[in-house]
Scaffold this motif. Structure first.
Motif, PDB file in Angstrom:
ATOM      1  N   GLU A 137      -9.689  -4.455  28.019  1.00 16.84           N
ATOM      2  CA  GLU A 137     -10.256  -4.000  26.753  1.00 16.84           C
ATOM      3  C   GLU A 137      -9.417  -4.548  25.617  1.00 16.84           C
ATOM      4  O   GLU A 137      -8.192  -4.611  25.711  1.00 16.84           O
ATOM      5  N   GLU A 138     -10.074  -4.971  24.573  1.00 15.52           N
ATOM      6  CA  GLU A 138      -9.352  -5.449  23.388  1.00 15.52           C
ATOM      7  C   GLU A 138     -10.125  -5.029  22.150  1.00 15.52           C
ATOM      8  O   GLU A 138     -11.346  -5.138  22.102  1.00 15.52           O
ATOM      9  N   ARG A 139      -9.385  -4.530  21.178  1.00 18.81           N
ATOM     10  CA  ARG A 139      -9.989  -4.121  19.912  1.00 18.81           C
ATOM     11  C   ARG A 139      -9.151  -4.706  18.784  1.00 18.81           C
ATOM     12  O   ARG A 139      -7.931  -4.557  18.766  1.00 18.81           O
ATOM     13  N   GLY A 148     -12.124  -6.787  13.883  1.00 18.22           N
ATOM     14  CA  GLY A 148     -13.548  -6.502  13.758  1.00 18.22           C
ATOM     15  C   GLY A 148     -14.325  -6.561  15.046  1.00 18.22           C
ATOM     16  O   GLY A 148     -15.557  -6.422  15.033  1.00 18.22           O
ATOM     17  N   PHE A 149     -13.653  -6.742  16.171  1.00 16.80           N
ATOM     18  CA  PHE A 149     -14.344  -6.824  17.462  1.00 16.80           C
ATOM     19  C   PHE A 149     -13.797  -5.777  18.420  1.00 16.80           C
ATOM     20  O   PHE A 149     -12.651  -5.328  18.300  1.00 16.80           O
ATOM     21  N   HIS A 150     -14.605  -5.397  19.374  1.00 23.64           N
ATOM     22  CA  HIS A 150     -14.188  -4.500  20.445  1.00 23.64           C
ATOM     23  C   HIS A 150     -14.970  -4.891  21.682  1.00 23.64           C
ATOM     24  O   HIS A 150     -16.191  -4.887  21.675  1.00 23.64           O
ATOM     25  N   HIS A 151     -14.251  -5.275  22.743  1.00 24.99           N
ATOM     26  CA  HIS A 151     -14.942  -5.652  23.964  1.00 24.99           C
ATOM     27  C   HIS A 151     -14.301  -4.957  25.155  1.00 24.99           C
ATOM     28  O   HIS A 151     -13.139  -4.557  25.114  1.00 24.99           O
ATOM     29  N   VAL A 152     -15.070  -4.815  26.202  1.00 20.23           N
ATOM     30  CA  VAL A 152     -14.548  -4.240  27.438  1.00 20.23           C
ATOM     31  C   VAL A 152     -15.246  -4.885  28.629  1.00 20.23           C
ATOM     32  O   VAL A 152     -16.441  -5.222  28.574  1.00 20.23           O
ATOM     33  N   ILE A 153     -14.467  -5.121  29.681  1.00 17.72           N
ATOM     34  CA  ILE A 153     -14.991  -5.553  30.982  1.00 17.72           C
ATOM     35  C   ILE A 153     -14.497  -4.523  31.987  1.00 17.72           C
ATOM     36  O   ILE A 153     -13.286  -4.370  32.179  1.00 17.72           O
ATOM     37  N   ILE A 154     -15.403  -3.783  32.585  1.00 16.10           N
ATOM     38  CA  ILE A 154     -15.050  -2.733  33.547  1.00 16.10           C
ATOM     39  C   ILE A 154     -15.568  -3.122  34.922  1.00 16.10           C
ATOM     40  O   ILE A 154     -16.712  -3.571  35.065  1.00 16.10           O
ATOM     41  N   GLN A 155     -14.717  -2.954  35.928  1.00 16.23           N
ATOM     42  CA  GLN A 155     -15.099  -3.265  37.301  1.00 16.23           C
ATOM     43  C   GLN A 155     -14.924  -2.035  38.188  1.00 16.23           C
ATOM     44  O   GLN A 155     -13.947  -1.300  38.054  1.00 16.23           O
TER      45      GLN A 155
END
Length: 205
Positions: free
Chosen positions: A160-162, A165-172
């Motif tokens: 996860e990175e915020r 102006g962006f926020h993304h997540v990769i969950i497995q």
């Protein structure tokens, strides 16, 4: 500042904050250094190296390392925003690489995830180490460990990175071979909660 600024600041430090392996603290600095190491070892710029050895081989045709300070452009890019409803404003870009600056989309990130699971980027041993508990930590609710760049909570792992102006997540959910990826160009959005809800709804079927 840029990568060289980070390197200069690190060079000015006289001591470590703690012995390596004894504690955990999230930092993006290590990834900036990794980018500089790749450039030194390969003799290529980081954008060229990533394009030749990662993006092109995986068919990630809509992915690139963006370097705004060097005039590179990203077609059809989304801007990052901060604020609140009715008061959104675009956020400026970071000047460092290695820790960020990669522009991509859902289709290309799915190719990235499939390549990881298919051992195209790393062999099975390295891939397992990536998402295995290397050090026990607490912090986020339920989090009990850190892998190599992956947060761990039981049988759940995520990146996860915020910022900017962006926020993304990769969950497995590795045991279920399920991955959920969410991207937002509003840093305030709680994309991890949304991704968890999507994954849990799928697993409940």
């Amino acid at each position: 500042g840029g990568d060289q600024d980070v390197l200069a600041r690190l060079g000015a430090l006289s001591a470590l904050d703690f012995a390596p392996g004894s504690r955990y603290r999230h930092t993006r600095t290590d990834y900036v250094l990794l980018g500089l190491v790749i450039e030194r070892a390969s003799g290529m710029s980081l954008p060229v190296y990533l394009d030749l050895f990662v993006f092109q081989p995986l068919g990630m045709n809509n992915t690139q390392l963006h370097e705004p300070q060097r005039g590179s452009q990203v077609s059809r890019r989304a801007l990052g925003y901060a604020g609140s409803p009715g008061q959104w404003s675009p956020v400026g870009e970071d000047g460092t690489r290695g820790d960020g600056g990669v522009y991509s989309n859902i289709d290309d990130l799915a190719k990235w995830e499939n390549a990881l699971h298919g051992n195209q980027l790393l062999d099975a041993t390295a891939r397992t180490a990536l998402i295995s508990r290397q050090i026990a930590v607490g912090g986020d609710p339920g989090q009990d460990g850190e892998g190599y760049g992956w947060h761990i909570a039981g049988n759940l792992v995520w990146q996860e990175e915020r910022g900017h102006g962006f926020h993304h997540v990769i969950i497995q959910w590795p045991d279920a071979q399920l991955t959920v990826i969410l991207l937002s160009n509003r840093a305030s959005d709680d994309v991890r909660a949304d991704a968890l809800a999507i994954g849990q709804a799928y697993l409940a079927e």
